[in-house]
Design a protein around this motif. Structure first.
Motif: not given
Lengths: 114, 114, 114
Positions: A45-49, C2-12, C15-17, C36-44
């Motif tokens: 939860d609380d996921y950045k989407l 589409p769904f683009i999900n990024s796992k990133i080792s550093v803190k974002l 603004e970067q996000e 982009e009108s059908w794109l979901m994007v996630g960040f961890e």
């Protein structure tokens, strides 16, 4: 051997999480041969989407991973139910919910593959 | 070009994480042509997981993503080893561990696809 | 879808996000029929990642999930762009970036499957 994992843009209360978990446990039976007794469920939860370029308040991405495969009809029924669950329990608009299905012929449990 | 990602219901110490990472780095060689020198490893601990409807104390979901494909025999050997690793390092019962395999023909690294 | 999900080792930073999200929204159009009108994007971010056995400072794992399929040429172009984005916005070395593609024939949205 299914796994249902949900990425949710809002914070879940424990009560909401339990309720959704229980409903997913019933919904999985819409796929012939699958039951809650083999289901693993995960929540982030609380996921950045973002959806359509926007950080809408409520967005959900659900991934349903299945050992083997299932009919298009069964998977469609599961999508109906998953969208209902997140709409009714969290008020997520159904057009902000994606459900991705991943079918795979290789799945391990308890020290060996099925 | 494999990626092994683990969702773990308990919190990992740094020492446990390093040990599991090291053992996964050796285990990946059970797949012909794969070695730690191409392996990415990820961990998500303290993850909200349920199995068979229950929030058991120790549950692990491992996803092994592979560029290309591998034989059923090799993947089975990897499952044996992954279950041993989580059982021995964290005390997770083997029947609370799922290992999902995702094979894909499209994988990018360093600015282009393999 | 589409769904683009990024796992990133550093803190974002926020603004970067936002910047990365915007650039991914343009990049997805490299796949014919996707926008982009059908794109979901996630960040961890702040994700525990190891590559080649090492916990390098900057590592990124991107998963691009697509309904249906796309040509190898289109997916390669997307990899070029994704590696550029993470290299330019976060300074991640391109040889520390993996891009996994998951194509699936079953995808739900708004209460039914496509």
């Amino acid at each position: 051997m299914p796994f249902i994992n949900s990425k949710i843009s809002v914070k879940l209360t424990e009560e909401q999480e339990k309720k959704i978990k229980n409903r997913l446990g019933k919904a999985i039976a819409l796929i012939p041969g699958k039951t809650e007794s083999w289901l693993m469920v995960g929540f982030e939860d609380d996921y950045k989407l973002y959806f359509k370029g926007e950080a809408c308040e409520k967005i959900v991405f659900v991934e349903v991973s299945i050992f083997g495969s299932a009919s298009k009809t069964a998977l469609n029924s599961l999508t109906v139910e998953i969208c209902d669950i997140y709409n009714e329990e969290l008020g997520v608009p159904k057009d902000k919910i994606y459900v991705k299905y991943s079918e795979t012929p290789n799945w391990g449990w308890n020290g060996s593959n099925f």
